[in-house]
Motif scaffolding. Structure first.
Motif, PDB file in Angstrom:
ATOM      1  N   PRO A 161      63.246 -11.310   5.671  1.00  0.00           N
ATOM      2  CA  PRO A 161      61.903 -11.378   6.269  1.00  0.00           C
ATOM      3  C   PRO A 161      60.889 -10.595   5.439  1.00  0.00           C
ATOM      4  N   GLU A 162      59.710 -11.143   5.330  1.00  0.00           N
ATOM      5  CA  GLU A 162      58.662 -10.490   4.554  1.00  0.00           C
ATOM      6  C   GLU A 162      58.314  -9.137   5.173  1.00  0.00           C
ATOM      7  N   GLY A 163      58.246  -8.124   4.326  1.00  0.00           N
ATOM      8  CA  GLY A 163      57.893  -6.792   4.793  1.00  0.00           C
ATOM      9  C   GLY A 163      59.046  -6.008   5.392  1.00  0.00           C
ATOM     10  N   LEU A 164      60.278  -6.540   5.324  1.00  0.00           N
ATOM     11  CA  LEU A 164      61.436  -5.838   5.882  1.00  0.00           C
ATOM     12  C   LEU A 164      61.596  -4.474   5.220  1.00  0.00           C
TER      13      LEU A 164
ATOM     14  N   ARG B 105      62.507 -10.696  14.994  1.00  0.00           N
ATOM     15  CA  ARG B 105      63.267  -9.783  15.853  1.00  0.00           C
ATOM     16  C   ARG B 105      64.435  -9.160  15.082  1.00  0.00           C
ATOM     17  N   VAL B 106      65.064  -9.944  14.213  1.00  0.00           N
ATOM     18  CA  VAL B 106      66.146  -9.400  13.390  1.00  0.00           C
ATOM     19  C   VAL B 106      65.604  -8.318  12.464  1.00  0.00           C
ATOM     20  N   ALA B 107      64.436  -8.550  11.873  1.00  0.00           N
ATOM     21  CA  ALA B 107      63.827  -7.543  11.000  1.00  0.00           C
ATOM     22  C   ALA B 107      63.554  -6.257  11.772  1.00  0.00           C
ATOM     23  N   GLN B 108      63.054  -6.390  12.989  1.00  0.00           N
ATOM     24  CA  GLN B 108      62.763  -5.207  13.800  1.00  0.00           C
ATOM     25  C   GLN B 108      64.030  -4.400  14.088  1.00  0.00           C
ATOM     26  N   VAL B 109      65.116  -5.099  14.433  1.00  0.00           N
ATOM     27  CA  VAL B 109      66.334  -4.365  14.779  1.00  0.00           C
ATOM     28  C   VAL B 109      66.966  -3.744  13.537  1.00  0.00           C
ATOM     29  N   LEU B 110      66.852  -4.397  12.375  1.00  0.00           N
ATOM     30  CA  LEU B 110      67.367  -3.792  11.144  1.00  0.00           C
ATOM     31  C   LEU B 110      66.613  -2.508  10.807  1.00  0.00           C
ATOM     32  N   GLU B 111      65.315  -2.532  10.974  1.00  0.00           N
ATOM     33  CA  GLU B 111      64.525  -1.325  10.722  1.00  0.00           C
ATOM     34  C   GLU B 111      64.887  -0.219  11.708  1.00  0.00           C
TER      35      GLU B 111
ATOM     36  N   ILE C 107      66.165  -4.235  -1.341  1.00  0.00           N
ATOM     37  CA  ILE C 107      65.195  -3.858  -0.314  1.00  0.00           C
ATOM     38  C   ILE C 107      65.328  -2.362  -0.061  1.00  0.00           C
ATOM     39  N   ASP C 108      64.343  -1.609  -0.494  1.00  0.00           N
ATOM     40  CA  ASP C 108      64.351  -0.151  -0.327  1.00  0.00           C
ATOM     41  C   ASP C 108      65.639   0.469  -0.861  1.00  0.00           C
ATOM     42  N   GLY C 109      66.108  -0.036  -2.006  1.00  0.00           N
ATOM     43  CA  GLY C 109      67.299   0.513  -2.636  1.00  0.00           C
ATOM     44  C   GLY C 109      68.601  -0.063  -2.131  1.00  0.00           C
ATOM     45  N   VAL C 110      68.561  -0.938  -1.125  1.00  0.00           N
ATOM     46  CA  VAL C 110      69.761  -1.570  -0.579  1.00  0.00           C
ATOM     47  C   VAL C 110      69.908  -2.957  -1.195  1.00  0.00           C
ATOM     48  N   GLN C 111      71.097  -3.264  -1.730  1.00  0.00           N
ATOM     49  CA  GLN C 111      71.348  -4.577  -2.292  1.00  0.00           C
ATOM     50  C   GLN C 111      71.510  -5.596  -1.165  1.00  0.00           C
TER      51      GLN C 111
ATOM     52  N   LEU D 289      67.927 -16.359  12.115  1.00  0.00           N
ATOM     53  CA  LEU D 289      68.430 -15.553  11.004  1.00  0.00           C
ATOM     54  C   LEU D 289      69.620 -14.719  11.471  1.00  0.00           C
ATOM     55  N   THR D 290      70.678 -14.740  10.675  1.00  0.00           N
ATOM     56  CA  THR D 290      71.822 -13.853  10.880  1.00  0.00           C
ATOM     57  C   THR D 290      71.812 -12.806   9.778  1.00  0.00           C
ATOM     58  N   ALA D 291      71.996 -11.556  10.154  1.00  0.00           N
ATOM     59  CA  ALA D 291      72.002 -10.467   9.175  1.00  0.00           C
ATOM     60  C   ALA D 291      73.094  -9.474   9.535  1.00  0.00           C
ATOM     61  N   SER D 292      73.700  -8.899   8.513  1.00  0.00           N
ATOM     62  CA  SER D 292      74.728  -7.872   8.718  1.00  0.00           C
ATOM     63  C   SER D 292      74.515  -6.745   7.725  1.00  0.00           C
ATOM     64  N   LEU D 293      74.419  -5.536   8.238  1.00  0.00           N
ATOM     65  CA  LEU D 293      74.514  -4.353   7.393  1.00  0.00           C
ATOM     66  C   LEU D 293      75.995  -4.024   7.263  1.00  0.00           C
ATOM     67  N   VAL D 294      76.500  -4.031   6.038  1.00  0.00           N
ATOM     68  CA  VAL D 294      77.923  -3.788   5.794  1.00  0.00           C
ATOM     69  C   VAL D 294      78.050  -2.507   4.979  1.00  0.00           C
TER      70      VAL D 294
END
Length: 551
Positions: free
Chosen positions: A174-177, A82-88, A9-13, A24-29
């Motif tokens: 999420p679609e469009g993330l 909401r998770v997609a919004q906060v990741l962006e 996603i945009d160069g991020v694995q 949804l649970t998501a973590s940027l590591v």
């Protein structure tokens, strides 16, 4: 459900499993942790994590973050949109951070550090690695005071990049993330470099016991702490009833190595034997003299946990962190095969590696018979040329301070403790003039200018000796925390307590001086000054007893 999927996603694995959950649970590591900092920059990564997440949680959306030795995590859980919004928003902030709340978050982190204190693992890492790499976890983030907007922006843009960050999710992305991180390459973890201590060795702690040792990162290594915890629990809690919570921990310190810790609390009776017995039990495990069922039981428990559908997202998280280590992702069957292959011999090999690099933290009041050196700051002959300063507590304290261009040392005769300029990891700088210069091995020299002749000059000399980028400003201390020289009578009392012959020399000199004054007074007045005799004795006794009470 057991398949780990990989996307970009945009160069991020991105690594994810389809858990089937409605949220949804998501973590940027990010491959940035405490080991990547220096003593003057400790806490900077933690500060960025706090600032990035501030005020982003609301309603059903939960956010959290953490900084470990090797990684920084920014977590979100809630409705997928909401998770997609906060990741962006998070990635946008990391690309172009703002610092309106910098001063407040610095204060918050100082309060957190004061509340948290240093645990057994952090203390053990500090003793093993000193003031660098994993050892920095033993400090209370003193570098927070040096952080500013420019430095933090540079750190964020260098580390929170597409190549150095991965995304873990427990459901489809999420679609469009969109993720707005800048370009950048993977930054491998620096090799953990221990101090040059001869091991095994011991250090003193406040309570209980802590054993630790280095071993190669492996699946068998992760099983060893479970075995050690059960062994110590059987020995100290079940057998003696002298401990409540024996514990063990596995801590990766770089891409290749980990430190295993094992320890226990202890009541007063157990303190009389816990050190010898804990070391003996580790030796037994390293020889394979323990119940083999501990290994099979542990493996069965771990396999059961990993096959539980609720724990399958952990497989995606492992794939994400493996990628940051440079390893390919593995599927569930491969992971299970790794654990099922762990046998008694593999655990024994890990325990033997731990035993060969053993460090023991032992309570000060504990008794033990092991022939093991207790670590202390190395000392030797004078090594620094510079301005000498005499203690204002002389003759009770006969040490001399020497501050030169190449280092600082404190000691007497041929027993000096030294920190050389080329060994400095940082220097704590207090507004009242106090300085503490810290060597890379973690040992330090503390200089209170109020306790040395020409103390202000000593402060200026240390400021000139240590490069400015290693100065670490500290908060002001209250007047009651700034030490003052002993009074004359207190110094005399100190000499008496030490049984020092100088006490008798000084006391005899004072007595002879007093007699001389009485003789002169008698010859001048023609009579013995009885009031002077009684008054002198009374004042001397009162002063001595007052200082003894203060002691």
């Amino acid at each position: 459900m057991s398949v780990v999927r990989r996307s970009e996603i945009d160069g991020v694995q991105a690594f994810w499993v389809d858990s089937g959950r409605p949220t949804l649970t998501a973590s940027l590591v990010t491959r940035q942790g405490m080991v990547d900092e220096t003593l003057p920059t400790t806490g900077w990564t933690h500060l960025l994590e706090h600032l990035a997440l501030h005020d982003r949680a609301s309603g059903p959306l939960h956010v959290n973050g953490s900084v470990s030795l090797l990684h920084t995590r920014l977590d979100a859980h809630g409705p997928a949109d909401r998770v997609a919004q906060v990741l962006e928003a998070l990635t946008g902030w990391l690309a172009e951070p703002t610092f309106d709340e910098l001063a407040r978050e610095q204060s918050v982190l100082r309060a957190e550090a004061a509340m948290r204190g240093a645990g057994e693992v952090s203390v053990g890492l500090l003793w093993r690695y000193g003031a660098g790499g994993p050892g920095l976890s033993g400090y209370s983030e003193p570098g927070l005071s040096r952080a500013d907007a420019q430095a933090l922006t540079g750190l964020a843009q260098q580390t929170f990049t597409r190549g150095n960050t991965v995304l873990f999710l427990d459901g489809p992305p999420p679609e469009g993330l969109a993720l707005h991180l800048p370009d950048g390459a993977l930054r491998r973890a620096p090799a953990a470099r221990p101090c040059d201590d001869t091991l095994p060795a011991a250090y003193l702690i406040n309570a209980g016991i802590t054993l630790s040792g280095v071993l190669p990162r492996s699946v068998a290594g992760t099983v060893l702490p479970h075995v050690l915890r059960e062994v110590l629990t059987a020995e100290f809690r079940e057998r003696d009833g002298g401990a409540y919570a024996p514990w063990a921990h596995y801590e990766p310190v770089d891409d290749e190595s980990a430190v295993v810790f094992a320890g226990s609390d202890a009541n007063e009776a157990l303190l009389q034997s816990i050190a010898d017995r804990a070391i003996f039990q580790l030796g037994q495990v390293a020889k394979g003299v323990f119940k083999s069922s501990l290994v099979t039981d542990t493996v069965e428990q771990l396999v059961q946990a990993m096959t539980d559908p609720y724990n399958l997202p952990g497989l995606a998280y492992r794939a994400a962190t493996d990628h940051l280590r440079g390893d390919p992702p593995v599927d569930l069957e491969e992971v299970l095969e790794e654990y099922r292959a762990v046998d008694l011999d593999a655990v024994v090999e890990s325990a033997a590696a731990m035993r060969s690099s053993l460090m023991v933290g032992i309570a000060r009041e504990a008794r033990w018979t092991q022939e093991m050196p207790i670590l202390g700051m190395p000392s030797g002959a004078a090594m620094v040329d510079g301005r000498g300063h005499r203690s204002l507590n002389f003759p009770a304290h006969r040490e001399r301070l020497v501050v030169g261009r190449e280092g600082v040392q404190i000691g007497s005769a041929k027993d000096f403790r030294t920190v050389r300029r080329d060994e400095v990891a940082g220097m704590f700088v207090y507004p009242d003039g106090a300085r503490e210069v810290v060597a890379r091995d973690g040992w330090s020299i503390n200089v209170e200018p109020t306790l040395w002749s020409a103390g202000a000059e000593a402060t200026r000399g240390m400021d000139a000796m240590v490069p400015a980028d290693l100065h670490i400003p500290m908060l002001a201390r209250g007047p009651d925390r700034v030490p003052r020289p002993m009074s004359f009578w207190r110094r005399l009392h100190h000499l008496a307590q030490q049984g020092n012959r100088r006490f008798w020399v000084v006391a005899a000199g004072l007595f002879l001086l007093w007699i001389a004054i009485l003789v002169v007074a008698t010859s001048v007045t023609g009579r013995v000054p009885v009031g002077g005799v009684i008054g002198g004795l009374a004042v001397g006794a009162w002063s001595f007893l007052r200082e003894r009470k203060r002691e």
